[in-house]
Design a protein around this motif. Structure first.
Motif, PDB file in Angstrom:
ATOM      1  N   VAL A  16     -14.454  -8.542  -5.955  1.00  0.00           N
ATOM      2  CA  VAL A  16     -13.369  -7.957  -6.720  1.00  0.00           C
ATOM      3  C   VAL A  16     -12.685  -9.000  -7.603  1.00  0.00           C
ATOM      4  O   VAL A  16     -12.260  -8.717  -8.715  1.00  0.00           O
ATOM      5  CB  VAL A  16     -12.354  -7.312  -5.745  1.00  0.00           C
ATOM      6  CG1 VAL A  16     -11.041  -7.028  -6.419  1.00  0.00           C
ATOM      7  CG2 VAL A  16     -12.933  -6.035  -5.163  1.00  0.00           C
TER       8      VAL A  16
ATOM      9  N   GLN B 220     -12.554  -0.725 -10.663  1.00  0.00           N
ATOM     10  CA  GLN B 220     -13.322  -1.345  -9.565  1.00  0.00           C
ATOM     11  C   GLN B 220     -13.365  -0.423  -8.359  1.00  0.00           C
ATOM     12  O   GLN B 220     -14.396  -0.242  -7.730  1.00  0.00           O
ATOM     13  CB  GLN B 220     -12.689  -2.680  -9.160  1.00  0.00           C
ATOM     14  CG  GLN B 220     -13.029  -3.812 -10.100  1.00  0.00           C
ATOM     15  CD  GLN B 220     -12.326  -5.102  -9.704  1.00  0.00           C
ATOM     16  OE1 GLN B 220     -11.215  -5.079  -9.170  1.00  0.00           O
ATOM     17  NE2 GLN B 220     -12.955  -6.220  -9.959  1.00  0.00           N
TER      18      GLN B 220
ATOM     19  N   LEU C 251       0.868  -1.176   0.000  1.00  0.00           N
ATOM     20  CA  LEU C 251       0.000   0.000   0.000  1.00  0.00           C
ATOM     21  C   LEU C 251       0.902   1.222   0.000  1.00  0.00           C
ATOM     22  O   LEU C 251       0.524   2.296  -0.439  1.00  0.00           O
ATOM     23  CB  LEU C 251      -0.902   0.014   1.237  1.00  0.00           C
ATOM     24  CG  LEU C 251      -2.086  -0.944   1.219  1.00  0.00           C
ATOM     25  CD1 LEU C 251      -2.876  -0.835   2.505  1.00  0.00           C
ATOM     26  CD2 LEU C 251      -2.979  -0.709   0.031  1.00  0.00           C
TER      27      LEU C 251
ATOM     28  N   SER D 219      -9.800  -0.896  -0.131  1.00  0.00           N
ATOM     29  CA  SER D 219     -10.085  -1.278  -1.509  1.00  0.00           C
ATOM     30  C   SER D 219      -8.815  -1.780  -2.198  1.00  0.00           C
ATOM     31  O   SER D 219      -8.806  -2.843  -2.821  1.00  0.00           O
ATOM     32  CB  SER D 219     -10.682  -0.072  -2.231  1.00  0.00           C
ATOM     33  OG  SER D 219     -10.739  -0.299  -3.593  1.00  0.00           O
ATOM     34  N   ASP D 220      -7.737  -1.035  -2.066  1.00  0.00           N
ATOM     35  CA  ASP D 220      -6.460  -1.450  -2.670  1.00  0.00           C
ATOM     36  C   ASP D 220      -5.988  -2.772  -2.097  1.00  0.00           C
ATOM     37  O   ASP D 220      -5.522  -3.647  -2.822  1.00  0.00           O
ATOM     38  CB  ASP D 220      -5.378  -0.390  -2.399  1.00  0.00           C
ATOM     39  CG  ASP D 220      -5.563   0.830  -3.286  1.00  0.00           C
ATOM     40  OD1 ASP D 220      -6.186   0.691  -4.356  1.00  0.00           O
ATOM     41  OD2 ASP D 220      -5.083   1.909  -2.910  1.00  0.00           O
TER      42      ASP D 220
ATOM     43  N   ARG E 163      -2.527  -9.650  -3.611  1.00  0.00           N
ATOM     44  CA  ARG E 163      -3.454  -8.994  -2.688  1.00  0.00           C
ATOM     45  C   ARG E 163      -4.801  -9.696  -2.669  1.00  0.00           C
ATOM     46  O   ARG E 163      -5.472  -9.758  -1.637  1.00  0.00           O
ATOM     47  CB  ARG E 163      -3.661  -7.538  -3.103  1.00  0.00           C
ATOM     48  CG  ARG E 163      -2.498  -6.633  -2.772  1.00  0.00           C
ATOM     49  CD  ARG E 163      -2.737  -5.292  -3.407  1.00  0.00           C
ATOM     50  NE  ARG E 163      -1.769  -4.291  -2.993  1.00  0.00           N
ATOM     51  CZ  ARG E 163      -1.778  -3.051  -3.475  1.00  0.00           C
ATOM     52  NH1 ARG E 163      -2.670  -2.682  -4.360  1.00  0.00           N
ATOM     53  NH2 ARG E 163      -0.880  -2.184  -3.065  1.00  0.00           N
ATOM     54  N   ARG E 164      -5.225 -10.202  -3.823  1.00  0.00           N
ATOM     55  CA  ARG E 164      -6.531 -10.858  -3.877  1.00  0.00           C
ATOM     56  C   ARG E 164      -6.509 -12.232  -3.239  1.00  0.00           C
ATOM     57  O   ARG E 164      -7.481 -12.659  -2.629  1.00  0.00           O
ATOM     58  CB  ARG E 164      -6.981 -10.998  -5.332  1.00  0.00           C
ATOM     59  CG  ARG E 164      -7.417  -9.693  -5.925  1.00  0.00           C
ATOM     60  CD  ARG E 164      -7.822  -9.869  -7.369  1.00  0.00           C
ATOM     61  NE  ARG E 164      -8.300  -8.608  -7.912  1.00  0.00           N
ATOM     62  CZ  ARG E 164      -8.833  -8.493  -9.114  1.00  0.00           C
ATOM     63  NH1 ARG E 164      -8.938  -9.534  -9.902  1.00  0.00           N
ATOM     64  NH2 ARG E 164      -9.256  -7.316  -9.531  1.00  0.00           N
TER      65      ARG E 164
ATOM     66  N   PHE F  44     -16.766  -8.425  -0.343  1.00  0.00           N
ATOM     67  CA  PHE F  44     -16.033  -7.476  -1.198  1.00  0.00           C
ATOM     68  C   PHE F  44     -14.819  -8.078  -1.902  1.00  0.00           C
ATOM     69  O   PHE F  44     -14.671  -7.961  -3.118  1.00  0.00           O
ATOM     70  CB  PHE F  44     -15.608  -6.253  -0.372  1.00  0.00           C
ATOM     71  CG  PHE F  44     -14.957  -5.177  -1.204  1.00  0.00           C
ATOM     72  CD1 PHE F  44     -15.715  -4.371  -2.031  1.00  0.00           C
ATOM     73  CD2 PHE F  44     -13.583  -4.995  -1.172  1.00  0.00           C
ATOM     74  CE1 PHE F  44     -15.120  -3.389  -2.804  1.00  0.00           C
ATOM     75  CE2 PHE F  44     -12.979  -4.014  -1.945  1.00  0.00           C
ATOM     76  CZ  PHE F  44     -13.756  -3.214  -2.758  1.00  0.00           C
TER      77      PHE F  44
ATOM     78  N   ARG G 253      -1.612  -7.344  -7.686  1.00  0.00           N
ATOM     79  CA  ARG G 253      -3.054  -7.413  -7.464  1.00  0.00           C
ATOM     80  C   ARG G 253      -3.460  -8.858  -7.140  1.00  0.00           C
ATOM     81  O   ARG G 253      -4.293  -9.104  -6.279  1.00  0.00           O
ATOM     82  CB  ARG G 253      -3.768  -6.907  -8.715  1.00  0.00           C
ATOM     83  CG  ARG G 253      -5.201  -6.527  -8.477  1.00  0.00           C
ATOM     84  CD  ARG G 253      -5.808  -5.884  -9.707  1.00  0.00           C
ATOM     85  NE  ARG G 253      -5.190  -4.619 -10.036  1.00  0.00           N
ATOM     86  CZ  ARG G 253      -4.781  -4.295 -11.262  1.00  0.00           C
ATOM     87  NH1 ARG G 253      -4.911  -5.143 -12.257  1.00  0.00           N
ATOM     88  NH2 ARG G 253      -4.229  -3.122 -11.472  1.00  0.00           N
TER      89      ARG G 253
ATOM     90  N   PHE H 160      -7.554  -5.224  -1.044  1.00  0.00           N
ATOM     91  CA  PHE H 160      -8.250  -6.402  -1.556  1.00  0.00           C
ATOM     92  C   PHE H 160      -8.030  -6.590  -3.056  1.00  0.00           C
ATOM     93  O   PHE H 160      -8.665  -7.431  -3.678  1.00  0.00           O
ATOM     94  CB  PHE H 160      -9.740  -6.327  -1.226  1.00  0.00           C
ATOM     95  CG  PHE H 160     -10.017  -6.693   0.204  1.00  0.00           C
ATOM     96  CD1 PHE H 160     -10.042  -8.026   0.594  1.00  0.00           C
ATOM     97  CD2 PHE H 160     -10.191  -5.720   1.161  1.00  0.00           C
ATOM     98  CE1 PHE H 160     -10.256  -8.370   1.909  1.00  0.00           C
ATOM     99  CE2 PHE H 160     -10.406  -6.058   2.490  1.00  0.00           C
ATOM    100  CZ  PHE H 160     -10.436  -7.388   2.864  1.00  0.00           C
ATOM    101  N   GLY H 161      -7.141  -5.772  -3.621  1.00  0.00           N
ATOM    102  CA  GLY H 161      -6.743  -5.989  -5.006  1.00  0.00           C
ATOM    103  C   GLY H 161      -7.713  -5.478  -6.046  1.00  0.00           C
ATOM    104  O   GLY H 161      -7.931  -6.116  -7.066  1.00  0.00           O
ATOM    105  N   THR H 162      -8.331  -4.327  -5.798  1.00  0.00           N
ATOM    106  CA  THR H 162      -9.217  -3.768  -6.818  1.00  0.00           C
ATOM    107  C   THR H 162      -8.402  -3.171  -7.955  1.00  0.00           C
ATOM    108  O   THR H 162      -7.310  -2.661  -7.747  1.00  0.00           O
ATOM    109  CB  THR H 162     -10.090  -2.636  -6.239  1.00  0.00           C
ATOM    110  OG1 THR H 162      -9.251  -1.732  -5.523  1.00  0.00           O
ATOM    111  CG2 THR H 162     -11.147  -3.175  -5.323  1.00  0.00           C
ATOM    112  N   THR H 163      -8.960  -3.211  -9.156  1.00  0.00           N
ATOM    113  CA  THR H 163      -8.376  -2.456 -10.261  1.00  0.00           C
ATOM    114  C   THR H 163      -8.834  -1.007 -10.101  1.00  0.00           C
ATOM    115  O   THR H 163      -9.720  -0.718  -9.296  1.00  0.00           O
ATOM    116  CB  THR H 163      -8.879  -2.985 -11.608  1.00  0.00           C
ATOM    117  OG1 THR H 163     -10.304  -2.861 -11.634  1.00  0.00           O
ATOM    118  CG2 THR H 163      -8.506  -4.439 -11.805  1.00  0.00           C
TER     119      THR H 163
END
Lengths: 399, 294
Positions: free
Chosen positions: A132, B212, A76, B203-204, A103-104, A128, A100, B206-209
């Motif tokens: 995503v 998103q 971050l 939001s970041d 992170r996901r 959420f 990404r 959790f890996g949003t584009t």
């Protein structure tokens, strides 16, 4: 196999970061660097490894760089230098798409002020991370519900965050992080915004959950009691640097420097120190080999009023008192079994001092510390008091 | 001596400034002319086709029996305020009054103008606001342009508006677009920038584009603020109808203008009252739209 390897990780905020890093390596202080370069040191060359299933606590006062450090772990905040490896992939250097993906799928975060979306229901909030990822509605709702069950909020799914108490909101935050089934859970002062009683409950619950899930957890806190309660290992930070990493006991008993010592000074030691920390090596006699004569000799030698009796494999059999032994000797008895007493107080190695305190109060002989029936040590009254008064000088031999 | 020399140079420079006027006005004239000629392929279809469509739309509205329109507006007012009678009663009385004053057709024309101008403002304004919130560079460039649009007297851009689009409804839409777009841009920018840092981080994390994050977090969070901007934009474009009537935009504004020209206080007041009634109905409805969604 460590899940996370952090190597030489630095973050310097400002423009002349290279110059600042150089000065920092030369040993200049944070304030001096700010004055010379206008840069603020966030994290200074942090290195550590976190094992799978471990609760790794990063602790420090505000401004020590702990929140920056945890944000470097999932980028971050962009690191200035250094590596963060997760499953042998360097997160600090990977491209946006890979990041990404990590992170996901591998890391989730729980935030101090919950960071729930106020316009989403509890269920939608929990979904959420899955939403995503593009997982279909049915599956993500199923997984989210499971996560909510896990934190005990199964019946609140249609509520909005504003309708819940702080503790419940953070449960949603935890459920949202767990729904992704991540390998690593980053918890940034996750319980700091809760009132003390709720905080204790949440700590207990996290430990219960951890027993079931065995996640790798990196937990940030400024509260030493919390760190000692939940941490398998603790890293202490000051001015952006890690000053000591160790188990709770190590940090309490052998503070690496004055700073750590000061930090741990105020801890309620009675809750943290255990029997193991204050016991000393016991004088014993062997029930199969020794008779009253040897026992009396040892008692006199050491100036004791009683002595513990064990067998050849150190299984605790009981104790004999000085008076009984000397009577037995006079009566020419050969066997200790006839005068053996078995009403001794015993505790386990991990019994807290607080509990020992109550036991030792009424005991006429030292408390025996046993493990699987074997005598490991004894605790005398003086050691408990000494430990409570000043833990730093406690160790087994001279208590 | 030195000081004297310096003084003299400054004085002579200042007095020489007046001898040669910078040809700014001329430059603008030439530019407007050049743009009008070179871009006629772009302006003419807008002037003709778009203008026709606007009038068709206004005619269509005017053809709906007023009773139906009034019932519809009253129902909307009733339900959107949470089944309260205040706004509904006001709408009923106000619209009947306008009908009674023979201003119904003008009302429909004005409504068309406001509706279309606001729609264009919002459609252009929200994306520009998003761009501004995402880039400090964009913010630094766009902010002075917005200031310029809002403070430049409206009459000034009526002139090129006529050059580009002739007279009628289209230049009116253009003028009110310029005047009314800034609030929705500013509020969108503000709304997105105000989304709490922790939510953006969540939001970041959790890996949003980027998109998103925008659609799932930032826009929903900024919705209330953006809707306040939309409300402002609608109000400002309504306030342009009188000024736009000077370049031939029809409707209630033109009634006010002709009353002014004939010094007829009475008709001017009545047409003005019509604008006020329309303004209050639109304002309250858009505000409640905001509350309901919040």
């Amino acid at each position: 196999m460590p899940v996370i390897k952090v190597n030489n990780l630095s973050k310097i905020f400002g423009k002349k970061t290279k110059e600042a890093q150089k000065l920092l390596d030369e040993g200049l202080k944070k304030e001096e660097i700010l004055e010379k370069t206008g840069c603020t040191v966030g994290v200074n060359r942090a290195s550590f490894e976190v094992e799978e299933g471990e609760v790794f606590v990063i602790m420090g006062l505000s401004g020590s760089g702990k929140s920056t450090l945890v944000r470097l772990l999932n980028r971050l905040i962009e690191p200035t230098e250094g590596d963060v490896e997760i499953d042998n992939e360097n997160l600090a250097k990977m491209n946006k798409d890979d990041l990404r993906k990590v992170r996901r799928e591998k890391m989730s975060m729980v935030f101090q002020k919950f960071a729930l979306f106020p316009f989403k229901t509890v269920l939608e909030n929990t979904e959420f991370g899955l939403e995503v990822q593009g997982i279909n509605k049915e599956e993500r709702s199923k997984k989210a519900k499971e996560a909510l069950e896990l934190v005990g909020l199964g019946s609140f799914i249609e509520q909005y965050p504003s309708q819940l108490s702080g503790g419940m909101q953070q449960r949603v935050g935890l459920a949202r992080a767990l729904a992704n089934d991540p390998e690593v859970l980053l918890m940034d002062e996750a319980f700091s915004a809760l009132d003390p009683l709720i905080r204790k409950d949440m700590q207990d619950e996290l430990l219960d959950l951890q027993e079931k899930m065995q996640k790798t957890i990196i937990f940030i806190t400024h509260d030493l009691d919390e760190a000692l309660r939940i941490g398998d290992r603790i890293a202490l930070m000051k001015d952006g640097s890690i000053v000591q990493i160790g188990s709770p006991e190590e940090i309490l008993i052998n503070p690496a420097n004055d700073y750590v010592e000061k930090f741990v000074e105020d801890v309620d030691r009675s809750k943290v120190l255990t029997a193991e920390n204050i016991m000393k090596r016991p004088e014993t006699v062997d029930i199969d080999k020794h008779g009253p004569r040897v026992a009396l000799e040892r008692i006199r030698e050491q100036g004791l009023s009683s002595i513990y009796v064990v067998d050849r494999s150190r299984n605790l059999k009981g104790y004999v008192t000085a008076d009984d032994v000397s009577d037995a000797k006079k009566q020419e008895k050969k066997d200790l079994k006839e005068i053996l007493r078995t009403d001794m107080p015993t505790v386990e190695k991990d019994t807290s001092i607080q509990e020992i305190f109550d036991i030792i109060h009424d005991a006429s002989v030292p408390v025996a510390v046993v493990e699987d029936g074997k005598l490991r040590g004894i605790i005398v009254r003086g050691a408990v008091i000494a430990a409570l008064a000043n833990g730093n000088e406690v160790n087994g031999d001279d208590a | 001596m030195m000081l004297n020399l310096f003084h003299l140079t400054v004085l002579s420079f200042i007095s020489s400034l007046k001898e040669e006027t910078l040809p700014v006005a001329e430059f603008v004239n030439k530019s407007v002319k050049w743009i009008t000629e070179k871009f006629s392929w772009f302006f003419d279809p807008i002037k003709n086709d778009f203008g026709d469509k606007l009038e068709d739309f206004a005619d269509m509205l005017a053809e709906i029996p007023p009773s139906i329109v009034i019932v519809l507006v009253v129902l909307i007012a009733f339900f959107i305020t949470g089944k309260k009678f205040g706004l509904a009663t006001f709408s009923l009385v106000g619209l009947l009054f306008i009908y009674n004053q023979q201003l119904w057709e003008e009302l429909m024309l004005t409504f068309t103008l406001v509706l279309v101008a606001s729609l264009i403002s919002v459609i252009v304004g929200i994306p520009v606001g998003i761009l501004m919130s995402k880039s400090n560079l964009a913010e630094n460039i766009i902010k002075p342009i917005l200031d310029f649009m809002q403070t430049m007297p409206a009459f000034v851009y009526l002139i090129p508006a006529v050059a580009f689009f002739g007279i009628g409804m289209v230049p009116g839409v253009f003028a009110s677009f310029i005047f009314a777009t800034p609030p929705v841009v500013r509020f969108t920018n503000l709304g997105i920038r105000q989304v709490s840092k922790e939510l953006v981080e969540a939001s970041d994390a959790f890996g949003t584009t980027g998109s998103q994050k925008l659609f799932k977090v930032e826009l929903p969070m900024a919705k209330t603020t953006i809707m306040a901007g939309v409300n402002q934009t609608v109000m400002l474009s309504l306030s342009m109808v009188v000024i736009a009537s000077m370049i031939g935009a029809p409707g209630l504004g033109r009634e006010v203008l002709s009353a002014l020209q004939r010094a007829n206080a009475g008709t001017g007041f009545v047409a003005g009252l019509g604008i006020v009634i329309l303004a209050i109905i639109i304002d309250r409805i858009t505000q409640n739209l905001n509350k309901e969604s919040a």
